[in-house]
Scaffold this active site. Structure first.
Site, short mmCIF file in Angstrom:
data_model
loop_
_atom_site.label_atom_id
_atom_site.label_comp_id
_atom_site.label_asym_id
_atom_site.label_seq_id
_atom_site.Cartn_x
_atom_site.Cartn_y
_atom_site.Cartn_z
CG HIS A 82 2.94 4.18 6.72
ND1 HIS A 82 1.69 4.91 7.30
CD2 HIS A 82 1.93 3.26 6.34
CE1 HIS A 82 0.59 4.85 7.63
NE2 HIS A 82 0.78 3.00 7.19
CG HIS A 87 2.62 2.55 10.86
ND1 HIS A 87 2.93 1.58 11.44
CD2 HIS A 87 1.28 2.88 9.53
CE1 HIS A 87 1.84 0.48 11.09
NE2 HIS A 87 1.06 0.79 10.22
N GLY A 88 1.89 3.40 14.59
CA GLY A 88 1.19 3.28 15.13
C GLY A 88 0.91 2.52 15.97
CG HIS A 144 -6.88 1.52 5.00
ND1 HIS A 144 -6.46 1.43 3.87
CD2 HIS A 144 -5.16 1.38 5.73
CE1 HIS A 144 -5.24 0.70 3.71
NE2 HIS A 144 -4.74 1.50 4.41
CG PHE A 145 -9.01 4.97 10.50
CD1 PHE A 145 -8.87 5.95 10.76
CD2 PHE A 145 -8.05 3.58 11.79
CE1 PHE A 145 -7.75 6.57 11.82
CE2 PHE A 145 -6.65 4.73 11.88
CZ PHE A 145 -6.84 5.93 11.58
CG ASP A 198 -2.52 0.87 1.20
OD1 ASP A 198 -2.73 1.85 0.15
OD2 ASP A 198 -2.35 1.46 1.58
N GLY A 211 0.69 -0.92 16.17
CA GLY A 211 1.15 -2.04 15.54
C GLY A 211 0.51 -3.07 16.09
#
Length: 473
Positions: free
Chosen positions: A339, A395-396, A228-229, A147, A398
């Site tokens: 990212h 990036h989050g 995804h949101f 992605d 995880g």
């Protein structure tokens, strides 16, 4: 129900880990009317006498791959570095061994300059999710990810927290009206959006990319599956932020997470195959096949990757513009970070290609958004420029459970309970995205205090995700 065949079954027959098993499992997904026992028998026979299956309608790809592998000369393979450089780990105690092993292999590539593993890291394909790798004039398609250019985008509105609670029905209506999710899903006819990115000349420079333009147009302004949101939440500044010019307080904000949709996935698949065809690495490193940036293929991928990244940004811009108009709100600030990308940067005095797969830029003063889960807080952050992390951060939160594990071990009742306890309205999403499937975001943030400063905290209140089990992350 069909008895599944997995990689362990194939290895028990004598198949080695690597691309061959991937081809075998791809054939197995179709099954073609064979029973489990018949498939196992064929797999055993192909391994012993692949020449007997060269013309077989079902098994010929596997037979040919086995023969080609057997005839591959050791001198044709790129030699991995037996003394790889060390890499930095942040939050090492809660990073799974699979991710560390993948990073160990990445550090053996002859083009590797430096590496780092973020605290949200977990196992992926090629580079682990949360892996950062700096290379010398080389680009790794699977080091970028499927992605391409996936990102977070945050709009901070001039809307106070109280307005959200007084108008939840309106926010829900607009969220449903102006978002669309799922692999393959998009818009048709009058519902399509326009954006300057679709007029980019790069679409006409390469026949492969040109054929993706219609797909890109139909999916513009939509979001992918998986994690995804599009969500509304409350963003709290505990003190005035001079840089953003936002006073202390609580504001309604829109946070989105998605990437380059089908276009990015097809670019990733196409150039990963070409990289593997042109960069012969040992089996354990096959998914890290790279392209020389000085080569035509390397330049093609670089241009395609940047186009996909800009397209991903355009998708977010369309969503945020629609939502702003629907709410009639003013935007106090817009922050975006991505990212699954590669950047040309100076590190340790030399130009390198920095791959951040599931990791985000965190150079000094660089803004970013690090989400938790649908019930856990996210954080608006400002990078500190830590060189040991190659100017990166997570990036989050995880994953701590695979999607399969989450579906097997989490019940709908448990998920509904945690949503209710946190006052979160959920539209869509499956058990694979349950909050319990993710690491504790507070633990992750504590592990990267040297990488970022927290500017504000985002608390999710209304979350929309794909509800069809699709994924593009």
């Amino acid at each position: 129900m069909k008895t599944p065949i997995n990689g362990n079954d194939l290895m028990a027959l004598g198949y080695a880990q690597g691309e061959i098993i991937g081809i075998a499992l791809k054939i197995n997904r179709k099954r073609n009317g064979y029973t489990y026992e018949e498939m196992v028998s064929h797999y055993k026979n192909i391994l012993e006498t692949p020449e007997n299956y060269i013309e077989d309608a079902v098994f010929s790809p596997l037979a040919i791959a086995i023969i080609e592998k057997a005839n591959e000369k050791p001198e044709d393979l790129i030699v991995l570095n037996p003394n790889p450089k060390a890499y930095s780990l942040f939050g090492a105690n809660h990073i799974e061994e699979g991710a560390k092993k993948q990073m160990d292999i990445a550090m053996q590539l002859p083009v590797t300059v430096a590496g780092a593993l973020m605290p949200d890291a977990h196992q992926g394909y090629g580079l682990p999710i949360g892996g950062v790798l700096a290379t010398n004039n080389a680009i790794i398609p699977y080091g970028v990810g499927v992605d391409i250019g996936c990102r977070m985008a945050l709009s901070v509105y001039d809307i106070p927290e109280t307005f959200y609670y007084e108008n939840e029905a309106k926010f829900k209506r607009e969220l449903i009206a102006h978002s669309r999710f799922g692999a393959g899903h998009g818009f048709q006819g009058q519902y399509k959006s326009d954006h300057a990115v679709l007029e980019r000349g790069e679409f006409n420079e390469n026949p492969f990319i040109k054929n993706l333009k219609d797909k890109a147009w139909s999916q513009l302004g939509s979001s992918g599956g998986g994690n995804h949101f599009v969500e509304f939440g409350i963003l709290e500044f505990t003190q005035d932020d001079v840089v953003l010019n936002i006073p202390k307080g609580k504001y309604v904000a829109l946070l989105t997470h998605s990437g380059s949709r089908g276009m990015g996935a097809m670019i990733a698949g196409h150039y990963t195959k070409l990289a593997k065809d042109n960069c012969k690495l040992p089996d354990q490193a096959r998914n890290l096949a790279y392209l020389d940036l000085s080569s035509q293929l390397g330049q093609e991928y670089w241009i395609a990757m940047n186009l996909a990244g800009d397209y991903a940004s355009a998708c977010h811009e369309v969503i945020h513009t629609k939502m702003q108009k629907a709410l009639g709100a003013a935007v106090l600030a817009k922050i975006e970070n991505h990212h699954n990308f590669a950047w040309k940067e100076i590190w340790n005095g030399e130009e390198v290609i920095v791959h951040r797969k599931g990791a985000t830029p965190a150079g000094k003063g660089v803004m970013g958004i690090i989400p938790g889960s649908m019930t856990a807080p996210g954080f608006l952050v400002r990078g500190k420029g830590e060189e040991e992390a190659i100017n990166s951060a997570s990036h989050g939160a995880g994953r701590q459970m695979s999607r399969t594990q989450a579906i097997k071990s989490i019940t709908k009742t448990e998920m509904q309970t945690i949503l209710r306890d946190h006052g979160v309205t959920l539209i869509g999403a499956g058990l694979d995205e349950a909050p319990m499937a993710y690491k504790d975001i507070n633990t992750v943030m504590a592990s990267q205090q040297d990488l970022v400063d927290v500017v504000a905290k985002f608390t999710p209140k209304m979350v929309r995700m794909a509800d069809d089990g699709s994924r593009e992350d």
